[in-house]
Write a protein that holds these residues in place. Structure first.
Motif, PDB file in Angstrom:
ATOM      1  N   VAL A   2       0.835  -1.261   0.058  1.00 11.91           N
ATOM      2  CA  VAL A   2      -0.010  -0.044  -0.010  1.00 11.91           C
ATOM      3  C   VAL A   2       0.865   1.323   0.003  1.00 11.91           C
ATOM      4  CG1 VAL A   2      -1.675   1.366   1.187  1.00 11.91           C
ATOM      5  CG2 VAL A   2      -1.801  -1.019   1.250  1.00 11.91           C
ATOM      6  N   PHE A   3       1.939   1.222   0.701  1.00 17.97           N
ATOM      7  CA  PHE A   3       2.779   2.289   0.746  1.00 17.97           C
ATOM      8  C   PHE A   3       3.472   2.686  -0.633  1.00 17.97           C
ATOM      9  CE2 PHE A   3       6.945   4.528   1.700  1.00 17.97           C
ATOM     10  CZ  PHE A   3       6.384   5.716   1.876  1.00 17.97           C
ATOM     11  N   ALA A   4       3.869   1.623  -1.191  1.00 17.75           N
ATOM     12  CA  ALA A   4       4.367   1.811  -2.693  1.00 17.75           C
ATOM     13  C   ALA A   4       3.319   2.259  -3.500  1.00 17.75           C
ATOM     14  CB  ALA A   4       4.895   0.406  -3.373  1.00 17.75           C
ATOM     15  N   ILE A   5       2.113   2.040  -3.442  1.00 16.14           N
ATOM     16  CA  ILE A   5       1.019   2.560  -4.389  1.00 16.14           C
ATOM     17  C   ILE A   5       0.994   4.089  -3.891  1.00 16.14           C
ATOM     18  CG2 ILE A   5      -1.437   2.534  -4.563  1.00 16.14           C
ATOM     19  CD1 ILE A   5      -1.486  -0.745  -4.054  1.00 16.14           C
ATOM     20  N   LEU A   6       1.057   4.257  -2.675  1.00 16.47           N
ATOM     21  CA  LEU A   6       1.020   5.685  -2.354  1.00 16.47           C
ATOM     22  C   LEU A   6       2.122   6.364  -2.955  1.00 16.47           C
ATOM     23  CD1 LEU A   6      -0.233   7.965  -0.366  1.00 16.47           C
ATOM     24  CD2 LEU A   6       0.961   6.874   1.395  1.00 16.47           C
ATOM     25  N   LEU A   7       3.349   5.916  -2.865  1.00 18.18           N
ATOM     26  CA  LEU A   7       4.244   6.722  -3.540  1.00 18.18           C
ATOM     27  C   LEU A   7       3.874   6.999  -4.954  1.00 18.18           C
ATOM     28  CD1 LEU A   7       7.606   5.047  -2.131  1.00 18.18           C
ATOM     29  CD2 LEU A   7       6.961   7.404  -1.834  1.00 18.18           C
ATOM     30  N   SER A   8       3.535   6.040  -5.433  1.00 26.88           N
ATOM     31  CA  SER A   8       2.972   6.096  -6.879  1.00 26.88           C
ATOM     32  C   SER A   8       1.821   7.283  -7.046  1.00 26.88           C
ATOM     33  CB  SER A   8       2.905   4.848  -7.560  1.00 26.88           C
ATOM     34  OG  SER A   8       3.990   3.900  -7.733  1.00 26.88           O
ATOM     35  N   PHE A   9       1.307   7.760  -6.078  1.00 24.36           N
ATOM     36  CA  PHE A   9       0.400   8.613  -6.276  1.00 24.36           C
ATOM     37  C   PHE A   9       0.922   9.977  -5.923  1.00 24.36           C
ATOM     38  CE2 PHE A   9      -3.072   5.686  -6.286  1.00 24.36           C
ATOM     39  CZ  PHE A   9      -4.120   6.190  -6.518  1.00 24.36           C
ATOM     40  N   LYS A  10       1.741  10.125  -4.871  1.00 25.66           N
ATOM     41  CA  LYS A  10       2.585  11.376  -4.642  1.00 25.66           C
ATOM     42  C   LYS A  10       3.880  10.874  -4.121  1.00 25.66           C
ATOM     43  CE  LYS A  10       1.513  16.101  -2.801  1.00 25.66           C
ATOM     44  NZ  LYS A  10       0.581  16.672  -2.296  1.00 25.66           N
ATOM     45  N   HIS A  11       4.883  11.295  -4.607  1.00 24.51           N
ATOM     46  CA  HIS A  11       6.204  11.366  -4.195  1.00 24.51           C
ATOM     47  C   HIS A  11       6.529  11.806  -3.087  1.00 24.51           C
ATOM     48  CE1 HIS A  11       5.932  14.570  -6.966  1.00 24.51           C
ATOM     49  NE2 HIS A  11       7.334  14.968  -6.742  1.00 24.51           N
ATOM     50  N   ILE A  12       5.712  13.077  -2.530  1.00 25.40           N
ATOM     51  CA  ILE A  12       6.152  13.552  -1.172  1.00 25.40           C
ATOM     52  C   ILE A  12       6.236  12.563   0.200  1.00 25.40           C
ATOM     53  CG2 ILE A  12       3.754  14.063  -0.408  1.00 25.40           C
ATOM     54  CD1 ILE A  12       4.919  16.636   0.588  1.00 25.40           C
ATOM     55  N   PHE A  13       5.625  11.492  -0.230  1.00 17.49           N
ATOM     56  CA  PHE A  13       5.734  10.351   0.777  1.00 17.49           C
ATOM     57  C   PHE A  13       7.201   9.801   0.917  1.00 17.49           C
ATOM     58  CE2 PHE A  13       1.252  11.233   0.060  1.00 17.49           C
ATOM     59  CZ  PHE A  13       0.893  11.409   1.537  1.00 17.49           C
ATOM     60  N   MET A  14       8.097  10.085   0.057  1.00 24.09           N
ATOM     61  CA  MET A  14       9.136   9.778   0.101  1.00 24.09           C
ATOM     62  C   MET A  14      10.089  10.131   1.481  1.00 24.09           C
ATOM     63  SD  MET A  14      10.919  10.338  -3.831  1.00 24.09           S
ATOM     64  CE  MET A  14      12.622   9.911  -2.994  1.00 24.09           C
ATOM     65  N   TYR A  15       9.415  11.159   2.061  1.00 19.95           N
ATOM     66  CA  TYR A  15      10.014  11.556   3.195  1.00 19.95           C
ATOM     67  C   TYR A  15       9.894  10.562   4.329  1.00 19.95           C
ATOM     68  CZ  TYR A  15       9.223  16.624   1.550  1.00 19.95           C
ATOM     69  OH  TYR A  15       9.176  17.726   1.124  1.00 19.95           O
ATOM     70  N   ILE A  16       9.041   9.812   4.262  1.00 18.09           N
ATOM     71  CA  ILE A  16       8.687   8.805   5.372  1.00 18.09           C
ATOM     72  C   ILE A  16       9.226   7.321   4.977  1.00 18.09           C
ATOM     73  CG2 ILE A  16       7.161  10.004   6.662  1.00 18.09           C
ATOM     74  CD1 ILE A  16       4.879   8.196   5.132  1.00 18.09           C
ATOM     75  N   ALA A  17       9.891   7.176   3.623  1.00 23.47           N
ATOM     76  CA  ALA A  17      10.119   6.052   3.185  1.00 23.47           C
ATOM     77  C   ALA A  17      11.220   5.228   4.000  1.00 23.47           C
ATOM     78  CB  ALA A  17      10.427   5.993   1.741  1.00 23.47           C
ATOM     79  N   PRO A  18      12.344   6.118   4.478  1.00 23.70           N
ATOM     80  CA  PRO A  18      13.134   5.431   5.465  1.00 23.70           C
ATOM     81  C   PRO A  18      12.698   4.806   6.671  1.00 23.70           C
ATOM     82  CG  PRO A  18      13.943   7.528   4.691  1.00 23.70           C
ATOM     83  CD  PRO A  18      12.575   7.525   4.509  1.00 23.70           C
TER      84      PRO A  18
END
Length: 486
Positions: free
Chosen positions: A174-190
């Motif tokens: 689901v998080f990978a899907i979210l990243l493919s919606f809006k890349h700002i969520f790279m902030y919390i990828a670590p």
């Protein structure tokens, strides 16, 4: 749904409907134009279309989200998806786009409902759910200014709920899907990377790492993530357009700060440069940063580069990763890490928008709140949501924004409780003084801004600086609290 949840949904919907006549920002035309692009053009032209300045700069799954809405928009009012109909904002168009935000935000409501169920449906859990769902962040940014943060943050909360249930593979997907919606969520990828690596991929048997089983887990997780990104970016890679897509997603030609300085460390930095430039004389002022989109220049202090902000952000994320290296790793530690990663990126990221504070406030609202966390929640949300007020700059928005923020803050301070005490009673004296200081700040910057005379930048700068102090204070205290340093 029970009666309480139905009441929350009805009250929330009613409040949001009342906000429909308010102004909408350029983001309204941004999303209308994206409806037109995805509806009128073949996929091969989506990331090249530039007849409007509001070009498509979100990842492909969000583009498909816009395409899905455009199918309905074409039936609702065909002029909405006319790619040459720039600036179109008829009553029918406004109603359609406002309604699309309202309906898509049900994802957030259902995700919050899942979290409450998982945590045991306590009174405090329900209060937290209501405060998140009705937060000024969503009311101001989505339902007035105009964006789709509700559906995106709903996906994040849903992913967090899956972590709480121990369904790590699905949470990562689901998080990978979210990243493919809006890349700002790279902030919390670590936070996701480290948590899933330790909690899902690393398999221990009899106290020792089972290498073979761990490799199987890595392959399973990697396959799901690759599948998501393949579906999202694959068509553009096959057309040889990845460089064009990435140039739209990461426009580093923009300056360090957005047009209105986000309340972070760089707000203090650019404010100090502005004060120093004034002290040095008007001739220096032309070189000073004005926070505009474009290349940011400084009159006195050293210029900040994207690389420097990247390094600073990684260093600031250290507490978030420390949270995840403890022996008895639990889902609550993951949520704490998400909060700290989001805060570190907000504090030191490049060209951060003030609206990104919602990415901090939502997962923080999902957490259980002992007294110290409750204090920082009160400080951070009050400062963060106040920093959004300049987005609603019209005279007609003055009373609504004052009422929404005031009522929400009072409810937050009195209804959220820890150890039987309200948030207000948990606050230290200096935290109460800081929160009370928003009253004079509102009077000075919203009611009588004329007192600043020729210093036109000062009201906005004061809002950025004052709110940044509270958010930095909360970040430092949360870092200590979550890492157990003190």
């Amino acid at each position: 749904m029970d009666a309480t949840e139905i009441a929350l949904l009805v009250v929330g919907t009613s409040i949001k409907l009342l906000l429909w006549p308010a102004y909408h920002s350029t983001d309204f035309e941004v999303h209308r134009n994206w409806l037109a692009i995805t509806s009128s053009l073949p996929i091969s032209q989506w990331y090249f279309e530039n007849r409007s300045e509001w070009t498509l700069d979100y990842p492909p799954l969000f583009a498909w989200f816009e395409w899905t809405m455009s199918v309905v928009a074409r039936v609702w009012d065909p002029r909405i998806v006319d790619i040459d109909n720039l600036g179109y904002a008829s009553p029918a168009c406004v109603m359609f786009q406002r309604l699309s935000v309202l309906v898509s935000e049900l994802v957030l409501f259902m995700a919050l409902r899942r979290v409450v169920r998982i945590k045991g449906s306590t009174v405090q859990g329900r209060v937290s759910m209501a405060l998140v769902f009705l937060s000024p962040g969503f009311l101001f940014v989505d339902h007035v200014h105009f964006q789709y943060n509700g559906v995106l943050l709903g996906m994040l909360v849903y992913s967090i709920s899956l972590v709480m249930e121990g369904r790590d593979l699905l949470a990562g997907t689901v998080f990978a899907i979210l990243l493919s919606f809006k890349h700002i969520f790279m902030y919390i990828a670590p936070a996701y990377f480290v948590y899933l690596l330790r909690h899902y991929c690393a398999v221990y048997r009899n106290g020792s790492l089972d290498t073979r089983a761990s490799i199987v887990q890595v392959v399973k997780l990697g396959s799901m993530v690759a599948l998501v990104f393949g579906v999202s970016f694959g068509p553009f890679a096959m057309m040889g357009q990845m460089s064009q897509v990435l140039s739209r997603l990461f426009p580093f030609k923009r300056g360090l700060c957005h047009a209105f300085w986000a309340p972070n460390f760089w707000a203090l930095y650019v404010f100090a440069d502005r004060i120093l430039s004034i002290a040095m004389g008007a001739s220096q002022l032309a070189s000073s940063t004005r926070g505009l989109i474009g290349d940011t220049r400084f009159a006195v202090l050293p210029t900040i580069t994207p690389l420097f902000t990247f390094i600073a952000t990684l260093v600031a994320m250290a507490p978030a990763l420390i949270v995840l290296v403890r022996r008895n790793l639990r889902p609550e530690h993951f949520v704490q890490s998400v909060v700290l990663c989001a805060l570190a990126s907000f504090m030191f990221g490049w060209h951060v928008h003030e609206k990104a504070i919602i990415l901090v406030a939502v997962p923080l609202g999902v957490l259980a709140m002992p007294p110290r966390v409750l204090r920082m929640h009160a400080t951070l949300t009050t400062a963060g949501f106040y920093s959004l007020l300049p987005l609603l700059f019209g005279v007609q928005e003055l009373v609504p924004k004052m009422c929404v923020l005031g009522i929400w803050t009072l409810c937050s301070l009195w209804l959220l409780r820890a150890d039987g005490k309200s948030a207000w009673k948990c606050l230290s004296q200096r935290e109460r003084i800081y929160i009370a200081g928003f009253g004079p700040l509102f009077v000075a910057t919203e009611l009588v801004p004329c007192v600043f005379g020729r210093l036109e930048f000062l009201p906005l700068a004061l809002v950025s600086v004052y709110t940044s102090l509270g958010i930095i204070y909360a970040w430092i205290n949360l870092s200590f609290e979550f890492t157990g340093a003190i």
